[in-house]
Design a protein around this motif. Structure first.
Motif: not given
Ligand code: PMP
Length: 470
Positions: A26-36
């Motif tokens: 699967p591909l899982v999106r990173l939601n919190r560690v990424t820069a806005a």
């Protein structure tokens, strides 16, 4: 959709054997560690393969190619030198297809991986990791020798086997293209044998007509990205160079032409990223994923929200609970364990140059360097470098041992066990508990590098006193 041996069309994700279940991750999106404001980052979780890593793909591909060419025959023995995961992939493919497996691993391989190999029925041979490439005990040389000496033996040879990058060209690349509906713009992967980044990268670059950029992620000291090859702590990626290695050959599985650039990532950053992934994203991943996700986050921060970055997570943190997720292991090397500054050993009070004995010294030369010091670390001699990486300490030169030894011998023939190491960011309580009964001088580590040598007096908890450091 896979078609089962029964002739029935199987439902999605129903497979007729373990080897058919390899891939389809699967591909899982990173939601919190990424820069806005940056690009979307999707992690491809290769840890969901049956053997727990990206290497299942190449294990199957190399075995199938060797069966087709006749190099591997029924009843044969598969032999490989590996940091562990390729061995696990080969052992499970071998179990599924009826072969024996012998796996040679360097001694920095995690306990967990060795236990998994044995549980899968592989014979495991552990060899010292820090060997020059021509040394008979070097992982690859030992594996080649075992393969040659074993009747029916076949060396998988992932470093130079075209079936390695080919597996990723045929499976990993097309999966990513399909999963993102062709929207992927940047692909990031660590470089070990180079198979993943070269095979997947070549496919994505071709199918997108050059639009997808391929970025290699590499440990800071690794030679791929321009480091001098000295030791580092993340296993299974990068390229270590022993100072006695004369001709440093890169794997044929690695094609640097496919890459548009390399991002270099230090151990401390990789450790910090895997801790954040676990706590903030719920993703327990291995150390090499720390290197590649750190690189992917840098890349994504420079892009726009229309861009899509896909990064390979090669394996799970479950294989490293005794290393990267063990406070004692991380802390004693001087990496951050999240302890409040007031409770840590600290570095402020200690200064001075660090004395060490190079591994090429004779006993007489070592005694001269020691002077009146009781003991100093013996370090892999790396011309031009005065930095002592904990991982390059071979043992201790101890005054009382060396005065009794033949003066012309190499100091490495008379090594005492390595001196204890204390990290500046571990708690004083943890350090004291470990060293309570150990009277020897102590090495002080800051992010994996020795910064001082201390003599200790331990009254009232821990009182550290700086002594001579040559
Ligand atoms: N991470 C881990 C955990 C691995 O086992 C490997 C393979 N040695 C890699 C990264 C690097 O992948 P590759 O060999 O395809 O470059």
């Amino acid at each position: 959709m896979p078609v089962g041996r029964t002739g029935l069309v199987a439902a999605p994700q129903v497979f007729e054997s373990v080897v058919d279940a390899i891939g389809h991750t699967p591909l899982v999106r990173l939601n919190r560690v990424t820069a806005a404001g940056g690009a979307a980052v999707y992690a491809k979780l290769e840890s969901t393969n049956p053997g727990g890593s990206v290497k299942d793909r190449i294990a199957l591909s190399m075995v199938r190619a060797a069966e087709a060419s006749g190099e591997l025959r029924p009843g044969g023995t598969i032999v490989e030198g590996t940091s562990g995961n390729t061995g696990i992939g080969l052992a499970l493919v071998a179990a599924g297809l009826g072969y024996r497996t012998v796996v040679v691993v360097p001694d920095k391989t995690s306990r967990e991986k060795i236990a998994i190999l044995r549980a899968l029925g592989a014979e495991v041979r552990v060899t010292p990791g820090g060997r020059p490439t021509h040394h008979p005990e070097h992982v690859r040389n030992l594996a080649a020798r075992i393969a040659a000496e074993t009747p029916g033996g076949w060396l998988a040879g992932q470093y130079d086997n075209p079936a390695n990058p080919e597996a990723h060209y045929r499976t990993t690349g097309p999966e990513i293209w399909k999963q993102t509906g062709g929207r992927v713009t940047h692909f990031v992967a660590g470089i070990g044998t180079g198979g993943t980044v070269s095979g997947t990268g070549r496919y994505l670059s071709e199918v997108s007509e050059g639009r997808v950029q391929v970025i290699g992620a590499d440990p800071e000291h690794s030679v791929y990205g321009g480091g001098d090859g000295r030791a580092y702590y993340i296993e299974a990626v990068g390229h270590f160079r022993h100072p006695e290695t004369v001709e440093d050959e890169w794997p044929q599985s690695y094609d640097p032409e496919v890459l548009s650039r390399i991002e270099r990532v230090g151990d401390a950053e990789a450790f910090a990223v895997i801790a954040r992934l676990a706590r903030e994203e719920g993703l327990l991943v291995g150390g090499s994923a720390g290197v590649s996700v750190a690189a992917a986050l840098r890349v994504a921060a420079e892009l726009s929200p229309d861009d899509v970055v896909v990064v390979i997570v090669p394996d799970s943190g479950r294989s490293y609970l005794s290393k990267y997720f063990d406070e004692d292991w991380v802390g004693r090397l001087g990496f951050d364990v999240g302890a409040p500054a007031a409770e840590t050993v600290g570095a402020e009070s200690w200064s001075g140059t660090v004395g060490f004995v190079p591994s090429t010294a004779t006993v007489a030369e070592a005694l001269e360097i020691l002077g009146d010091a009781a003991a100093l670390p013996v370090v892999l001699a790396r011309p031009g470098s005065t930095e002592v990486v904990v991982a390059e300490i071979l043992g201790a030169a101890v005054l009382s041992t060396l005065t009794a030894a033949p003066q012309g011998d190499l100091v490495t023939a008379h090594l005492d066990p390595p001196l204890p190491v204390v990290g500046i960011r571990e708690t004083r309580t943890a350090a004291a508990a470990r060293l309570a009964d150990d009277p020897r001088p102590v090495l002080l580590a800051d992010n994996g590098v020795i910064t001082a040598i201390l003599d200790r007096s331990m009254e009232e908890g821990v009182e550290w006193a700086f002594s001579r450091s040559a």
